[in-house]
Write a protein that holds these residues in place. Sequence first.
Motif, PDB file in Angstrom:
ATOM      1  N   GLU A 147       0.785  -0.980  -0.064  1.00 49.14           N
ATOM      2  CA  GLU A 147       0.175   0.068  -0.005  1.00 49.14           C
ATOM      3  C   GLU A 147       0.832   1.370  -0.140  1.00 49.14           C
ATOM      4  OE1 GLU A 147      -4.011   0.382   2.566  1.00 49.14           O
ATOM      5  OE2 GLU A 147      -2.134   1.430   3.650  1.00 49.14           O
ATOM      6  N   VAL A 148       0.728   1.939  -1.033  1.00 54.20           N
ATOM      7  CA  VAL A 148       1.529   3.351  -1.334  1.00 54.20           C
ATOM      8  C   VAL A 148       0.443   4.267  -1.276  1.00 54.20           C
ATOM      9  CG1 VAL A 148       3.192   4.582  -2.370  1.00 54.20           C
ATOM     10  CG2 VAL A 148       3.723   2.289  -2.003  1.00 54.20           C
ATOM     11  N   GLU A 149       0.132   5.311  -0.349  1.00 48.77           N
ATOM     12  CA  GLU A 149      -0.978   6.154  -0.656  1.00 48.77           C
ATOM     13  C   GLU A 149      -0.405   7.513  -0.552  1.00 48.77           C
ATOM     14  OE1 GLU A 149      -3.497   5.267   2.504  1.00 48.77           O
ATOM     15  OE2 GLU A 149      -2.855   6.548   3.879  1.00 48.77           O
TER      16      GLU A 149
ATOM     17  N   SER B 189      -2.412  11.182   0.005  1.00 54.02           N
ATOM     18  CA  SER B 189      -3.540  11.604   0.778  1.00 54.02           C
ATOM     19  C   SER B 189      -3.512  13.162   1.061  1.00 54.02           C
ATOM     20  CB  SER B 189      -3.828  11.071   2.295  1.00 54.02           C
ATOM     21  OG  SER B 189      -2.416  11.322   3.159  1.00 54.02           O
TER      22      SER B 189
ATOM     23  N   ILE C 277      -8.048  10.141  -0.753  1.00 56.43           N
ATOM     24  CA  ILE C 277      -6.697   9.004  -0.580  1.00 56.43           C
ATOM     25  C   ILE C 277      -6.814   8.245  -1.896  1.00 56.43           C
ATOM     26  CG2 ILE C 277      -5.645   7.463   0.664  1.00 56.43           C
ATOM     27  CD1 ILE C 277      -7.032   8.430   3.290  1.00 56.43           C
TER      28      ILE C 277
ATOM     29  N   GLU D 143      -4.330   5.380  -3.724  1.00 58.43           N
ATOM     30  CA  GLU D 143      -3.552   4.153  -3.232  1.00 58.43           C
ATOM     31  C   GLU D 143      -2.927   3.293  -4.549  1.00 58.43           C
ATOM     32  OE1 GLU D 143      -5.413   1.926  -0.147  1.00 58.43           O
ATOM     33  OE2 GLU D 143      -6.260   0.828  -1.572  1.00 58.43           O
ATOM     34  N   SER D 144      -1.924   2.825  -4.264  1.00 56.53           N
ATOM     35  CA  SER D 144      -1.402   1.713  -5.303  1.00 56.53           C
ATOM     36  C   SER D 144      -0.753   0.679  -4.576  1.00 56.53           C
ATOM     37  CB  SER D 144      -0.345   2.493  -6.235  1.00 56.53           C
ATOM     38  OG  SER D 144       0.024   1.525  -7.227  1.00 56.53           O
TER      39      SER D 144
ATOM     40  N   ALA E 109      -8.932   5.206  -2.987  1.00 58.65           N
ATOM     41  CA  ALA E 109      -9.153   4.358  -1.722  1.00 58.65           C
ATOM     42  C   ALA E 109     -10.260   5.215  -0.792  1.00 58.65           C
ATOM     43  CB  ALA E 109      -8.077   4.381  -0.938  1.00 58.65           C
TER      44      ALA E 109
ATOM     45  N   HIS F 195      -6.459   1.870   7.662  1.00 55.91           N
ATOM     46  CA  HIS F 195      -5.505   1.545   6.414  1.00 55.91           C
ATOM     47  C   HIS F 195      -4.709   0.294   6.687  1.00 55.91           C
ATOM     48  CE1 HIS F 195      -6.873   4.487   3.081  1.00 55.91           C
ATOM     49  NE2 HIS F 195      -7.436   4.676   4.241  1.00 55.91           N
TER      50      HIS F 195
ATOM     51  N   HIS G 172      -1.429   0.052   6.509  1.00 57.54           N
ATOM     52  CA  HIS G 172      -0.151   0.400   7.427  1.00 57.54           C
ATOM     53  C   HIS G 172      -0.390   0.803   8.564  1.00 57.54           C
ATOM     54  CE1 HIS G 172      -1.574   4.332   5.438  1.00 57.54           C
ATOM     55  NE2 HIS G 172      -1.092   4.794   6.455  1.00 57.54           N
TER      56      HIS G 172
END
Length: 477
Positions: A159-161, A163, A177, A179-180, A194, A225, A227
């Motif tokens: 998860e790379v987000e 925001s 947000i 995310e990828s 997201a 989320h 993380h």
Amino acid sequence: MRLLIAVALVVGLLAPAVPIHAQDTEAIRREMEQMRKQFEAMQEQYRKTMETMADRLQRLESQGQPTATTPVAAPPAGSGPVTAQLPPQTQPPGGSPPSPMDLVRPRQPFALYERRGAGQLLFDMGVAGDFVGNLTQSNVEKNQGGSFSGLENLFFPREVELSAFGQIDPYARGVVIVESGLGSRGGELNVALAEAHLTLMTLPFGTQLKMGRVRNRFGLLNELHAHDRPFIDDPNVLVQFFGPEGLRDNGFEATWVPPLPFYLQVLGGVFNGENQVAFGRNTLRHPLATGRIRTFFDLGDFGAIQLGSSIANGDTPEQKPNTIIGFDMKYKYTPPGWQRALFTAYGEYLISLRDVVVNDSSAEAVVDQTRHRNRQGFYIGADVRPFAHGELSKWLLGFRYDWTQYPVNPGQEWAVGPFIAYYPSEFLRFRLGYKHTERSHCCGYLNFADNGGSARKVDELFLQATFILGAHPAHPF
């Protein structure tokens, strides 16, 4: 003679009392003088503070007033081009505007508000990156029966987000947000919206309304989320009942805090129903309806505890009714003088009441029949940070135990997983964990392909690295 002796004794006793009384008087005078000086110093400090606030208020009021429009006289013919008169730039109220380094440096939400002038951004931005690696047996990889199905024996971005969040105006705030993450082995990175929602905060009777795409506030972990969760992988019961993505949908959520002697939050929501595991009818004609109550008790020297109960009701993708009821608890103990909790405990218990479609092969022709399934599952977990100060305070030890039935198919599974975490700072974290899973049948909703593998017994090693750049929204207790 006796009279002379008595008089001498009285004079002897009174003689030292006179200077002592004089000393007390002098001491009181000095103390009064010190108090007078302290009072004058405090008075002067208050005066300067009030003058500073008055100047700041005057600047803010002057910025809020509409700019007066100066009539421009028509230029005489042949006088040449007109030079535009630009208004002078307004200085931010808190001093110089934030530099690029200020924007990317980790900080609390809205920490730069005082340094933004008129016309500047009124929201905060942040980036969170979460990378996970896992090692497991080759037969589990063939069967795709690991905790991250299809991503066994890989190190991947989970998860790379990006925001952005802040106040829209005094009455509402907004969150967006994007995310990828990697969804499958060898696949492309998935980029998705997201969350994107606004919250109206000043509705009548102390209510608030959130609308848009949200992570449903069902239970303890679903609104967080990946993380931000206290474990590397998600609890088995949540994965089996809601799928690996959890409960995330488009719709409305309203909350109300009634005026009671203790804290109680009541929540109700209506959504499309877009979850492909539990609620996938995807229409407001047969919506997903959610409800939740949550309370909080401060136990003083014994810590604090949050208790909650949730319910979700809707139709499955097969257009069959499904109801999931949950109960959750979180306890946190922080000794006096500690910045972080010494001990934290978590737990959720879920019940699924669901109609499913089964194939009756005993008849002459295979026909679909509806059966009712009552399933349940839970997890409990805890973590301990044994030291309050120094380098050892950056370490944390934890564990989690899972047990759950499968919501549709027969069978159950249990798992246990200890882990250790290291926090070099508040914005960087590393976790190392182990998980052992045993299943009576394989393997619930995922319908793993056989592929010559087996996932009855699974041993996994996890490594997680998480970082935060910029601002990050605060989370509840």
